[in-house]
Design an enzyme around this catalytic site. Structure first.
Site, short mmCIF file in Angstrom:
data_model
loop_
_atom_site.label_atom_id
_atom_site.label_comp_id
_atom_site.label_asym_id
_atom_site.label_seq_id
_atom_site.Cartn_x
_atom_site.Cartn_y
_atom_site.Cartn_z
N GLU A 28 12.26 81.49 123.77
CA GLU A 28 12.91 81.93 122.53
C GLU A 28 14.39 81.56 122.55
OE1 GLU A 28 13.07 82.75 119.62
OE2 GLU A 28 12.03 84.57 119.06
N ASP A 29 14.98 81.51 121.37
CA ASP A 29 16.43 81.30 121.31
C ASP A 29 17.16 82.61 121.57
OD1 ASP A 29 15.58 82.39 118.87
OD2 ASP A 29 16.79 81.06 117.62
N VAL A 60 16.51 87.10 121.60
CA VAL A 60 15.71 88.31 121.41
C VAL A 60 16.66 89.43 120.99
CG1 VAL A 60 14.31 90.08 122.55
CG2 VAL A 60 13.91 87.66 123.04
N ASP A 61 16.33 90.04 119.85
CA ASP A 61 17.16 91.13 119.33
C ASP A 61 16.36 92.43 119.44
OD1 ASP A 61 18.88 92.76 117.93
OD2 ASP A 61 19.24 91.34 116.31
N SER A 62 15.56 92.75 118.42
CA SER A 62 14.72 93.95 118.49
C SER A 62 13.48 93.72 119.36
CB SER A 62 14.26 94.35 117.09
OG SER A 62 13.37 93.37 116.58
N THR A 71 9.75 89.91 117.09
CA THR A 71 9.19 88.56 116.99
C THR A 71 8.38 88.23 118.24
OG1 THR A 71 11.16 87.90 115.75
CG2 THR A 71 9.81 86.13 116.65
N LYS A 82 20.04 87.28 124.75
CA LYS A 82 19.56 88.57 124.27
C LYS A 82 20.76 89.46 123.99
CE LYS A 82 18.51 91.33 128.34
NZ LYS A 82 17.49 92.22 128.90
N ASP A 136 20.68 78.91 114.26
CA ASP A 136 21.22 78.57 112.95
C ASP A 136 21.77 79.78 112.21
OD1 ASP A 136 18.61 79.79 112.42
OD2 ASP A 136 18.93 79.14 110.36
#
Ligand code: IMP
Ligand code: MG
Length: 175
Positions: A96-97, A99-101, A104, A127, A156
């Site tokens: 992944e680019d 990870v927040d929550s 996804t 993250k 982006d």
């Protein structure tokens, strides 16, 4: 809107090589190793990481669409592009680019679990510091502030700035 660099091209290259070394070590005895990039944000990280990993592996991609803002408890996701390979019995490394929550990546992990993946680990470039991502991340490049929007090296803002060689945050985003 202006961009403030937080990681240089050299910082990123060094960290990508460190992650690859760790992954080579951890996956040494594993067969059926497949690296699955989450499009579009991971495409540049995938290209560099997959070439820095020396163990034999195959490459695949998956893409999902998120509804709602990132971190929104209501945020829903939908599968846009599925992997080409059959994931059953594979040792999957999701790339992944950011990870927040974790919504996804958890959604993708659920899909790959139901397909019978042998193992699933997550490697993310970035993250968020202190974010409640449910502890899904196994490998992380850099920990970034909660309140900054990052662009470059694949990330982006409204499809812009993906091809910047470095990672920046956007200053005065609301202005
Ligand atoms: P999560 O589902 O809340 O973990 O959000 C992760 C997804 O939101 C990533 O795959 C990115 O596409 C997007 N995202 C979150 N923060 C940023 C950012 O600062 N820049 C670019 N994309 C981001
Ligand atoms: Mg993404």
């Amino acid at each position: 809107m202006n961009l403030v660099q937080i990681y240089t091209q050299e910082d990123i290259e060094k960290r990508v090589n460190e992650l690859a070394t760790q992954i080579d070590y951890d996956y040494f005895s594993k067969e059926n190793f497949v690296i699955v990039g989450v499009l579009k944000g991971s495409f540049i990280f995938m290209a560099d990481l997959s070439r820095a990993i020396h163990l034999p592996h195959t490459i695949d991609f998956i893409s999902i669409e998120s509804y709602g803002m990132s971190g929104d408890a209501q945020g829903e996701v939908r599968l846009l592009l599925d992997t080409k390979q059959n994931i059953a019995g594979k040792n999957v490394l999701l790339v992944e680019d950011i990870v927040d929550s974790g919504n996804t990546i958890r959604y993708i992990m659920q899909i790959l679990n139901t397909r019978g993946a042998k193992s699933i680990k997550v490697c993310t470039l970035l993250k968020r510091e202190g974010a409640d991502d449910g502890g899904v991340v196994n490998y992380c490049g850099f920990v970034v502030p909660l309140d900054k929007w990052l662009v470059g090296y694949g990330l982006d803002y409204k499809e812009e700035h993906r091809t910047l060689p470095n990672i920046c945050y956007i200053k005065n985003l609301e202005e």
